[in-house]
Design an enzyme around this catalytic site. Structure first.
Site, PDB file in Angstrom:
ATOM      1  N   GLY A  33       0.833  -1.209   0.000  1.00 32.52           N
ATOM      2  CA  GLY A  33       0.000   0.000   0.000  1.00 32.52           C
ATOM      3  C   GLY A  33       0.856   1.242   0.000  1.00 32.52           C
ATOM      4  N   ASN A  34       0.246   2.380   0.274  1.00 27.12           N
ATOM      5  CA  ASN A  34       1.013   3.623   0.389  1.00 27.12           C
ATOM      6  C   ASN A  34       0.315   4.558   1.374  1.00 27.12           C
ATOM      7  OD1 ASN A  34      -0.735   5.622  -1.171  1.00 27.12           O
ATOM      8  ND2 ASN A  34      -0.462   4.005  -2.709  1.00 27.12           N
ATOM      9  N   ARG A  35       0.936   5.699   1.639  1.00 26.82           N
ATOM     10  CA  ARG A  35       0.475   6.592   2.704  1.00 26.82           C
ATOM     11  C   ARG A  35      -0.623   7.568   2.317  1.00 26.82           C
ATOM     12  NH1 ARG A  35       3.818   5.946   6.946  1.00 26.82           N
ATOM     13  NH2 ARG A  35       5.953   5.265   6.555  1.00 26.82           N
ATOM     14  N   SER A  36      -1.192   7.447   1.125  1.00 30.81           N
ATOM     15  CA  SER A  36      -2.249   8.383   0.745  1.00 30.81           C
ATOM     16  C   SER A  36      -3.452   8.276   1.693  1.00 30.81           C
ATOM     17  CB  SER A  36      -2.706   8.079  -0.691  1.00 30.81           C
ATOM     18  OG  SER A  36      -3.887   8.801  -0.979  1.00 30.81           O
ATOM     19  N   ALA A 100      -3.370   7.764  -5.405  1.00 34.60           N
ATOM     20  CA  ALA A 100      -1.981   7.317  -5.395  1.00 34.60           C
ATOM     21  C   ALA A 100      -2.009   5.851  -5.825  1.00 34.60           C
ATOM     22  CB  ALA A 100      -1.386   7.477  -4.007  1.00 34.60           C
TER      23      ALA A 100
END
Ligand code: CTP
Ligand code: CA
Length: 226
Positions: A33-36, A100
């Site tokens: 995943g990512n931090r968006s 993102a």
């Protein structure tokens, strides 16, 4: 008077927005995943709705409530987001890609939980479809706005992305340590460019930045569609 004008700015206009991160599964319990946070996209959806637009939001997994009066479609992976967006571009006048999207996804998803074995584990990742590019490549395409999460030469990268993706507008903010806004923050400052110009939206709450960006998008949309 200004509030009244803003209320009508996008009336009758259909706006499609992507928001949040994507999750790319590795096995039944893990993902990349990512931090968006999705905050910018959700704020833009609310701002577009407030400007009178008919808004559809395609959202990755976020901890935010669906904005009232906005058709919200929840997805998880980049492939699902691509399909959900492409299925809804037909009626859209404006597409705003704030999501993102993972650039790479595991080549295969293990069907049982991967057990811990040696000192190293290799994952093979493959490229995901570029949603923004796909929308911009449509014959009967909406006005396309991309976001760019950049560090360093933000303005140069934003212009390069505008051209590379065939977008009509790109909004960029600096992310990473020391930057004033971006992922997981409530404030944002944007550099916005299009073929004929550019402008800076100085640091403000994501709600306020969203309101200003929707205005700017409406201006450029009408400049090119009247
Ligand atoms: N984007 C997309 N589909 C992808 C990757 C990105 O639609 N598979 C969109 C994002 O929603 C954003 C824009 O493209 O509007 C720019 O995303 P960004 O990650 O900054 O650009 P990339 O083209 O992925 O390039 P890189 O990550 O290498 O900078
Ligand atoms: Ca990327």
């Amino acid at each position: 008077a200004e509030a009244l004008a803003a209320e009508r700015l996008l009336s009758g206009i259909r706006v499609l927005i992507s928001a949040g991160p994507t999750r790319e599964p590795i096995d039944p319990v893990r993902f990349i995943g990512n931090r968006s946070s999705g905050k910018m996209g959700y704020a833009l959806a609310a701002a577009a709705r407030n400007a009178g637009a008919e808004v559809t939001l395609v959202s990755g997994p976020v901890a935010l409530d669906a904005p009232a009066g906005v058709e919200t479609v929840r997805v998880e992976t980049a492939a699902e987001m691509h399909a959900a967006v492409m299925a809804r571009t037909g009626g859209a006048d404006i597409y705003i890609g704030t999501a993102a999207v993972a650039d790479y996804t595991p080549g295969r998803v293990a069907d049982t939980k991967i057990k811990k074995h040696g000192e190293q584990l290799e994952l093979t990742l493959i490229r995901t479809p570029d949603i923004l590019r796909s929308v911009a490549a449509l014959a009967d395409r909406p006005f396309v706005v991309g976001f760019a999460a950049e560090t360093g030469e933000v303005e140069t990268y934003a212009r390069a992305k505008l051209e590379a993706k065939g977008a009509d507008m790109v909004a960029a903010n600096e992310v990473g340590s020391g930057a004033p806004g971006g992922f997981e923050r409530d404030e944002n400052a944007l550099f916005v460019c299009w073929r004929g110009g550019e402008c800076h939206l100085p640091l403000a709450s994501k709600t306020e930045i969203a309101r200003r960006l929707i205005r700017l998008i409406a201006d450029r949309y009408y400049a090119e569609n009247t």
